[in-house]
Design an enzyme around this catalytic site. Structure first.
Site, PDB file in Angstrom:
ATOM      1  N   SER A 236       0.950  -1.020   0.051  1.00  0.00           N
ATOM      2  CA  SER A 236      -0.012   0.168   0.122  1.00  0.00           C
ATOM      3  C   SER A 236       0.813   1.281   0.144  1.00  0.00           C
ATOM      4  CB  SER A 236      -1.050  -0.029   1.144  1.00  0.00           C
ATOM      5  OG  SER A 236      -0.183   0.376   2.301  1.00  0.00           O
ATOM      6  N   LYS A 237       0.184   2.402   0.049  1.00  0.00           N
ATOM      7  CA  LYS A 237       1.085   3.698  -0.008  1.00  0.00           C
ATOM      8  C   LYS A 237       2.179   3.574   0.978  1.00  0.00           C
ATOM      9  CE  LYS A 237      -0.880   7.344  -2.481  1.00  0.00           C
ATOM     10  NZ  LYS A 237      -2.188   8.052  -2.838  1.00  0.00           N
ATOM     11  N   ARG A 238       1.552   3.176   2.248  1.00  0.00           N
ATOM     12  CA  ARG A 238       2.378   3.196   3.402  1.00  0.00           C
ATOM     13  C   ARG A 238       3.846   2.596   3.085  1.00  0.00           C
ATOM     14  NH1 ARG A 238       1.953  -0.352   7.631  1.00  0.00           N
ATOM     15  NH2 ARG A 238       0.242  -1.383   6.519  1.00  0.00           N
ATOM     16  N   GLY A 240       4.895   2.177   0.059  1.00  0.00           N
ATOM     17  CA  GLY A 240       5.753   2.583  -1.082  1.00  0.00           C
ATOM     18  C   GLY A 240       5.227   2.044  -2.459  1.00  0.00           C
TER      19      GLY A 240
END
Ligand code: GLU
Length: 467
Positions: A236-238, A240
């Site tokens: 996820s965005k968390r 990268g």
């Protein structure tokens, strides 16, 4: 046979690392085989596709240097072709009109789920007659036998046809659906190897049946596993799972990201570092790992620093320039970026960090870092600063060796350790307590500027002594 591969993103967002890795593998295989690479934009979902996303995907591909011989093709421009083939399948009895209402299908689905069955179309309209109601077109999937294919990553896969239902290939509004368009495109474009994410593996048996119904050759497949975050959860965005361009903004070189992505799910012995050419020479679909890979930012940083240090400084400078501009560092009065990279790459993991840490080579700083000044710009520093300034001014040549000698002579003359001269000098010329070796630092800052900064530091020390 010329190998032809493709990358076929749906333009509903930026190019993220998972997509970039799929594109890379597909591109590498084409390059390795001396084949061709096609870019195809799968924009049939009109509501979710945007021009912005198309631009972002192409920008990401270009930044990574993943060039294509053909395309970009757009599925929305090929509707006539898909519909022509759907009509042909209807005529041949390989597809049929289905008049089942949404309500009927929903009820069917509910009953099947309640009975613990897999929801699937029950074939009501398979042999039905024409009616006056809106209809979709369904593909007449074979009811017997099975579909078998040898996936380059997952090995042999066999799915019984009675597991597959009759899939919709044209909606009531006349638009063809994804699974059909992909097959027609891959056929028309002469794709020999389909490399894509494993989220598509369930579509493959259905697509193979469509190839066969069309009398088209079936390509080979390689379904690439997922990328997970370092905690094992879906990326996820968390973790990268951000846009490839975010990596540029964060100071990575494309070579580092490519090298990172190629190793994330593919290996060649225990080699970690691959130049672009090595990747091309060594890549093979069969060496792609079956298991999911975990994203590891530390490793990406390590690779980035490796490339910053080892690539041609002129090339790294081109990328660094972008960051210098982004951080509004005026390059007019300061060392060439190639020289800067020579001394700073050792100390930084990203170009963004390198740019931020190099401002003092180009611009005056407002004030000394408070902690460093408190520690090193004390009254005892006045004499060494004055003497080293005198010696630097008197040098006949401005070279690293001469600068080093001046500092050493100052320490010797005042019977001080090198640090007692070096640290005040460092804070004086850079404004802070950390920098590359002093000789290199002063060399690049230049004599006039170094001397002026030492003068300022002496004033600072004097003022401090008097206050
Ligand atoms: N358009 C699909 C996607 O972005 C890829 C389809 C394919 O590669 O066959 O997931």
């Amino acid at each position: 046979m010329t190998v032809k591969t493709r990358f076929a993103p749906s333009p509903t967002g930026y190019l993220h690392v998972g997509g970039a890795r799929t594109a890379l593998y597909s591109w590498l295989y084409a390059r390795n085989m001396g084949g061709e690479f096609v870019l195809r934009i799968e924009d049939t979902d009109l509501e979710r596709s945007t021009q912005e996303a198309i631009d972002a995907i192409m920008e990401g591909m270009q930044w990574l240097g993943l060039n294509w011989e053909e395309g970009p093709y757009y599925q929305t421009k090929r509707f006539d072709r898909y519909n022509q083939l759907i009509d042909q399948l209807i005529e041949e009895g390989k597809a049929y009109k289905c008049y089942c209402s949404r309500e009927r299908l929903d009820a069917l689905r509910e009953t099947q789920m309640a009975n613990g069955e897999k929801p699937r179309y029950d074939g009501t309209c398979r042999d039905g007659a024409d009616q006056e109601a809106p209809y979709v077109i369904r593909f007449r999937n074979p009811t017997e036998g099975s579909v078998v294919f040898d996936d380059h990553v997952r090995g042999r896969i066999e799915i019984a046809n009675n597991e597959l239902d009759d899939l919709i290939i044209r909606r009531t509004d006349g638009s063809p659906t994804y699974n059909f368009c992909v097959v027609v495109d891959d056929w028309d474009m002469g794709i020999t190897h389909v490399v894509r994410g494993e989220d598509h593996i369930n579509n493959t048996p259905r697509q193979i049946n469509i190839y066969q119904a069309l009398g088209a050759p079936v390509p080979e497949f390689a379904h690439v596993s997922m990328i997970l975050g370092d905690d094992g959860a879906k990326l996820s965005k968390r973790h990268g799972a951000v846009s490839v361009m975010q990596y540029r903004d964060d100071g990575y070189l494309p070579e580092a990201l490519l090298n990172y992505l190629v190793r994330l799910g593919w290996s060649h012995g225990d080699q970690e570092i691959f130049t672009r050419q090595e990747m091309i020479d060594l890549f093979s679909l069969d060496a792609i790992n079956k298991s999911a890979s975990a994203f590891n930012t530390e490793k990406l940083l390590w690779l980035n620093q490796h490339y910053m240090k080892s690539m041609d400084p002129a090339y790294v400078a081109e990328h660094l320039q972008w960051h210098m501009q982004d951080q509004q560092i005026d390059l007019e009065n300061g060392p060439a970026l190639e020289q800067l990279i020579g001394v700073m790459a050792e100390r930084c993991q990203t170009l963004k960090e390198l740019a931020a840490a190099s401002r003092y080579f180009y611009e005056e700083f407002e004030e000394f870092d408070a902690t460093a000044a408190k520690k090193h710009l004390r009254p005892v520093a006045q004499q060494p600063l004055e003497l080293v300034k005198e010696k630097l001014e008197a040098l006949t040549e401005w070279t690293a060796e001469a600068i080093h000698q001046a500092i050493q002579d100052t320490a010797a003359e005042l019977e001080l350790g090198m640090g007692k001269v070096g640290m005040p000098l460092r804070v004086a010329v850079t404004g802070a307590g950390q920098s590359p070796g002093l000789d290199q630092t002063l060399l690049l800052i230049g004599r006039t500027r170094s001397v002026a900064r030492i003068t300022k530091a002496v004033e600072f020390v004097a003022n401090r002594a008097n206050s």
